[in-house]
Design a protein around this motif. Structure first.
Motif, PDB file in Angstrom:
ATOM      1  N   ILE A   1      28.990  43.837  43.282  1.00  0.00           N
ATOM      2  CA  ILE A   1      29.214  44.321  44.641  1.00  0.00           C
ATOM      3  C   ILE A   1      27.922  44.183  45.430  1.00  0.00           C
ATOM      4  O   ILE A   1      26.857  44.618  44.980  1.00  0.00           O
ATOM      5  CB  ILE A   1      29.681  45.791  44.636  1.00  0.00           C
ATOM      6  N   LEU A   2      27.995  43.596  46.588  1.00  0.00           N
ATOM      7  CA  LEU A   2      26.830  43.469  47.457  1.00  0.00           C
ATOM      8  C   LEU A   2      26.369  44.857  47.877  1.00  0.00           C
ATOM      9  O   LEU A   2      27.181  45.716  48.230  1.00  0.00           O
ATOM     10  CB  LEU A   2      27.181  42.640  48.695  1.00  0.00           C
ATOM     11  N   HIS A   3      25.037  45.088  47.814  1.00  0.00           N
ATOM     12  CA  HIS A   3      24.502  46.385  48.213  1.00  0.00           C
ATOM     13  C   HIS A   3      24.980  46.748  49.618  1.00  0.00           C
ATOM     14  O   HIS A   3      24.995  45.904  50.521  1.00  0.00           O
ATOM     15  CB  HIS A   3      22.974  46.357  48.210  1.00  0.00           C
ATOM     16  N   ALA A   4      25.331  48.013  49.796  1.00  0.00           N
ATOM     17  CA  ALA A   4      25.819  48.470  51.099  1.00  0.00           C
ATOM     18  C   ALA A   4      24.801  48.210  52.194  1.00  0.00           C
ATOM     19  O   ALA A   4      25.153  47.857  53.318  1.00  0.00           O
ATOM     20  CB  ALA A   4      26.171  49.959  51.035  1.00  0.00           C
ATOM     21  N   ARG A   5      23.509  48.355  51.847  1.00  0.00           N
ATOM     22  CA  ARG A   5      22.474  48.159  52.870  1.00  0.00           C
ATOM     23  C   ARG A   5      22.386  46.704  53.322  1.00  0.00           C
ATOM     24  O   ARG A   5      21.788  46.402  54.358  1.00  0.00           O
ATOM     25  CB  ARG A   5      21.122  48.614  52.329  1.00  0.00           C
TER      26      ARG A   5
ATOM     27  N   PRO B   1      31.854  43.526  50.051  1.00  0.00           N
ATOM     28  CA  PRO B   1      31.994  42.211  49.411  1.00  0.00           C
ATOM     29  C   PRO B   1      31.788  42.312  47.897  1.00  0.00           C
ATOM     30  O   PRO B   1      30.885  43.005  47.428  1.00  0.00           O
ATOM     31  CB  PRO B   1      30.874  41.386  50.057  1.00  0.00           C
ATOM     32  N   TYR B   2      32.628  41.603  47.127  1.00  0.00           N
ATOM     33  CA  TYR B   2      32.480  41.630  45.676  1.00  0.00           C
ATOM     34  C   TYR B   2      32.925  40.306  45.067  1.00  0.00           C
ATOM     35  O   TYR B   2      33.690  39.539  45.672  1.00  0.00           O
ATOM     36  CB  TYR B   2      33.273  42.790  45.065  1.00  0.00           C
ATOM     37  N   ILE B   3      32.403  40.058  43.860  1.00  0.00           N
ATOM     38  CA  ILE B   3      32.782  38.902  43.061  1.00  0.00           C
ATOM     39  C   ILE B   3      33.185  39.406  41.681  1.00  0.00           C
ATOM     40  O   ILE B   3      32.478  40.217  41.079  1.00  0.00           O
ATOM     41  CB  ILE B   3      31.624  37.897  42.919  1.00  0.00           C
ATOM     42  N   VAL B   4      34.291  38.928  41.183  1.00  0.00           N
ATOM     43  CA  VAL B   4      34.788  39.328  39.864  1.00  0.00           C
ATOM     44  C   VAL B   4      34.682  38.146  38.918  1.00  0.00           C
ATOM     45  O   VAL B   4      35.105  37.036  39.247  1.00  0.00           O
ATOM     46  CB  VAL B   4      36.249  39.799  39.941  1.00  0.00           C
ATOM     47  N   SER B   5      34.112  38.378  37.744  1.00  0.00           N
ATOM     48  CA  SER B   5      33.993  37.300  36.762  1.00  0.00           C
ATOM     49  C   SER B   5      34.447  37.781  35.395  1.00  0.00           C
ATOM     50  O   SER B   5      34.644  38.975  35.152  1.00  0.00           O
ATOM     51  CB  SER B   5      32.541  36.807  36.672  1.00  0.00           C
ATOM     52  N   GLU B   6      34.585  36.819  34.522  1.00  0.00           N
ATOM     53  CA  GLU B   6      34.873  37.087  33.115  1.00  0.00           C
ATOM     54  C   GLU B   6      33.802  37.994  32.521  1.00  0.00           C
ATOM     55  O   GLU B   6      32.624  37.864  32.820  1.00  0.00           O
ATOM     56  CB  GLU B   6      34.896  35.742  32.383  1.00  0.00           C
ATOM     57  N   PHE B   7      34.205  38.908  31.673  1.00  0.00           N
ATOM     58  CA  PHE B   7      33.272  39.803  30.985  1.00  0.00           C
ATOM     59  C   PHE B   7      32.883  39.166  29.655  1.00  0.00           C
ATOM     60  O   PHE B   7      33.742  38.854  28.830  1.00  0.00           O
ATOM     61  CB  PHE B   7      33.936  41.159  30.748  1.00  0.00           C
ATOM     62  N   VAL B   8      31.595  38.939  29.455  1.00  0.00           N
ATOM     63  CA  VAL B   8      31.100  38.329  28.222  1.00  0.00           C
ATOM     64  C   VAL B   8      30.506  39.420  27.336  1.00  0.00           C
ATOM     65  O   VAL B   8      29.513  40.047  27.697  1.00  0.00           O
ATOM     66  CB  VAL B   8      30.040  37.245  28.510  1.00  0.00           C
TER      67      VAL B   8
END
Length: 711
Positions: free
Chosen positions: A45-49, A88-95
């Protein structure tokens, strides 16, 4: 294992429930989450600031674009993203696996089968990256995750498209020096060949546990990269030849990543002539076929499973902060923020104990030793920040002797302290700020003591540390005996005559209860004892008739017990150890039930100091000004004081370990949290424990426990 969410963390973004915190970097925080179908995912998640910054959003978009272009070939897959929303967020595979640097340091160099699987998997990833028109630019052991399904290449935070203008900027050198190609060090145009140079160096590290080009300073490492040939004899013959070719000084002479994949397929007897060699290599690596022989990767989770350890230091579990911790076993794939175990601050980062040293005339190397990654990073990272701040302030004074800071990561375990202590010795470190934890201190100090390297710990507070006969150990917080004794003295001053001391099953909980009991009995009070394992039903009746109840447990446990006691009509005042110094105390007990509860701690809790400690208020203001308004966190001030004691020696011209130790034996200066003056056994001569009291549901600092005014 992820750490629990902080109060300010969201519990959900989009359709993804966030279940824990994995790490945090300059751009965003990374969480473990659950998809609607129950699958584990990593969510950045992009920092709120930064969310209102067009530039920050553009960088976030670029990271997503890069990751999506290469996703699938031995890199972690991007599953979803929302760049346009308020969060804003990006979701990826968990390794589920450690970084390569962690794996090699804990398990040793890889066997031949594992090495070949690593080589093919990472070469396949780079070939996919390059085929997508991307240069990684920071390929290194921390940016390779090793899961049961093989290696994954991660962290595209500084990757660039091949046509990007930034790639030809001669003034911009980005990457990690120990794995940087000659052209990258020179600041000239950087292409895929630079990634192949770094790939070859990473394989050498995996095979030997050492840097590809070793040296006792950053300039020495750079000189060797530019002028010397790496020793590839530890690699099997055909792989040695490929790695040597990739380490050519001239980028034009290095094999491409696609060439490397073809040669590796031939080495393992696979057919390199398929329609898509990258897909073939990817299938072989992820399919765990027998072409590699015995593979270490297949046993990573069982051997390197997360081991949560209790924090044994003054203020252990204080505030219950574990949210910023990042465990190498729950790494975050494409969007992970991976910390190298050893790095020079604040300049270039390196990846090996032997790689961080100054060696320059007019500089003195000091090391921070503590948890930068792992379960206790929430404590270690703020301490490192405090040390860095002290060093930066000192260096700005313009004195002839400069301080160079090296950070040594213990990975939050006592076992991790031994190799980094050996690294401190190997790097000719003049002094150590740390070890920070009691368990780490017990492992590291025999090594530092033998090498006669002075160590000043900002947090280790085990009651018996000063009884080990060490000549080079010093602590800048009172030990647990002093802190618990101070709480007992405070209880006596507030009228304690008949007390119940309740300990828990932990060593520190039992010890604190015993110290509290001893302090009261020495002044004539009557004390009976009990254990938290007896349960609330049995404990509450034992409180009847007591005017004082001590609980040596964590905030949640103590809070529930206080709530049960007040409900049953118990009017005794509660006294708690530093284990319960947590805002959750009043929430668990209820503000009214917790009202008036007293605690002591050798540390200063951020946010509760007010004007009770003017020196801390002044420090916090300076720190915030230098850190864009960010306030110091737990143990930042204590670490600043530990560094200040060492830096005072530099101010007097000390540059060797012996000279620094001689100055520490005589130092007598005011610190932010304590008067810095040590006994012959390394303890503070006048250690101060701080008193806290619950007022209106909030923990309020009363100041020095010997002078505190209790309501």
């Amino acid at each position: 294992m992820a750490d629990r969410l902080l109060p300010e963390d969201p519990e959900q973004v989009g359709p993804y429930a966030l279940t824990g915190r994995l790490g945090e970097g300059g751009q965003g925080a990374v969480y473990e989450g659950r998809a609607p179908d129950g699958r584990r995912v990593a969510v950045k998640i992009l920092h709120a600031r930064l969310s209102r910054s067009a530039e920050a959003r553009a960088r976030f978009v670029r990271e997503l674009e890069v990751a999506e272009r290469v996703s699938g070939f031995c890199t972690a897959q991007v599953l979803d993203a929302d760049i346009d929303g308020d969060t804003p967020y990006i979701v990826s595979e968990f390794v589920d696996g450690p970084s390569l640097i962690r794996l090699v340091r804990e398990e040793g160099p890889l066997d031949e089968g594992s090495l070949m699987r690593l080589a093919l998997g990472t070469a396949t990833a780079l070939a996919a990256i390059h085929r997508a028109g991307i240069v990684h630019r920071d390929f290194k052991p921390p940016n390779v995750l090793v899961g049961p399904g093989g290696p994954r290449v991660i962290d595209f935070g500084i990757a660039r498209a091949l046509d990007s203008e930034a790639l030809t900027m001669t003034s911009q050198v980005v990457g990690t020096p120990a794995y940087m190609a000659p052209e990258q060090l020179a600041g000239t145009a950087v292409g895929p060949a630079a990634d192949m140079f770094a790939w070859a160096g990473t394989l050498l590290f995996a095979a030997t546990g050492r840097l590809p080009f070793e040296g006792d300073s950053i300039p020495a490492i750079i000189h060797r990269i530019l002028k010397s040939e790496a020793d590839v004899s530890a690699l099997p013959g055909p792989l040695a030849a490929l790695v040597a070719a990739c380490l050519a000084k001239d980028p034009a002479r290095r094999p491409t990543s696609a060439d490397a994949v073809g040669r590796l397929l031939a080495m393992i007897g696979a057919d390199p002539g398929t329609a898509d060699p990258l897909a073939h290599g990817h299938t072989l690596v992820l399919g765990r076929q027998g072409v590699f022989g015995k593979s270490l990767f297949n046993r990573v989770p069982s051997q390197l499973g997360s081991r949560r350890r209790r924090l044994v230091l003054a203020g252990a579990a204080a505030l219950g902060l574990t949210g910023a911790a990042v465990t190498a076993l729950a790494a975050v794939a494409v969007i992970a923020v991976v910390a190298a175990a050893v790095f020079v601050v604040p300049r270039f980062l390196t990846d090996s104990p032997g790689a961080a040293a100054s060696g320059a005339r007019g500089t003195v190397k000091i090391a921070y030793m503590g948890p930068i990654t792992g379960d206790l990073a929430a404590f270690g990272e703020p301490m490192l920040a405090g040390v860095r701040f002290a060093v930066d302030e000192y260096n700005r004074e313009g004195r002839p002797l400069k301080a160079e800071l090296v950070a040594l990561d213990t990975h939050s375990t006592p076992e991790g302290a031994e190799p980094v202590a050996q690294a401190a010795v190997a790097q000719n470190t003049a002094a150590v700020i740390g070890p920070t934890l009691t368990g780490e201190t017990m492992k590291a100090m025999p090594i530092l003591e033998k090498a006669r390297i002075p160590a000043v710990s900002p947090a280790a507070a085990g009651g018996n540390l000063s009884r080990n006969g060490w000549k080079y150990w010093h602590g800048t917080v009172p030990n647990s005996r002093v802190a618990a004794g101070a709480l007992g003295d405070l209880a006596l001053r507030t009228g304690a005559k008949k007390a119940l001391a309740i300990g828990d099953d932990s060593d520190e909980g039992r010890t604190d209860a015993n110290y509290f009991k001893a302090a009261l009995e020495a002044r004539g009070a009557t004390v009976t004892t009990a254990s938290l394992k007896e349960g609330e039903t049995a404990l509450v009746p034992k409180m009847r008739g007591a005017d004082t109840v001590f609980v040596g447990g964590l905030a949640t446990t103590a809070g529930r017990l206080i709530k049960a006691a007040r409900t049953a009509g118990i009017t005794a005042r509660f006294y708690l150890s530093d284990l319960a110094l947590d805002p959750a105390l009043a929430k668990e007990a209820g503000p009214q039930a917790a009202e008036g509860t007293l605690l002591t701690c050798s540390c200063l809790q951020p946010g509760s100091s007010g004007g009770a400690v003017p020196a801390y208020a002044a420090f916090a203001a300076r720190y915030a000004k230098a850190h864009d308004g960010k306030e110091p966190a737990i143990y930042t001030a204590e670490a600043y004081d530990a560094a200040k004691a060492v830096l005072e020696a530099l101010r007097k011209g000390a540059r060797t370990s012996a000279q620094i130790e001689a100055c520490l034996a005589k130092v007598d200066i005011p610190g932010v949290t304590q008067r810095l003056r040590f006994t012959d056994t390394g303890e503070l001569t006048e250690g101060v424990s701080y008193a806290y009291q619950v007022h209106d549901g909030q923990l309020t600092l009363l100041g020095d426990s010997t002078k505190a005014k209790v309501s």
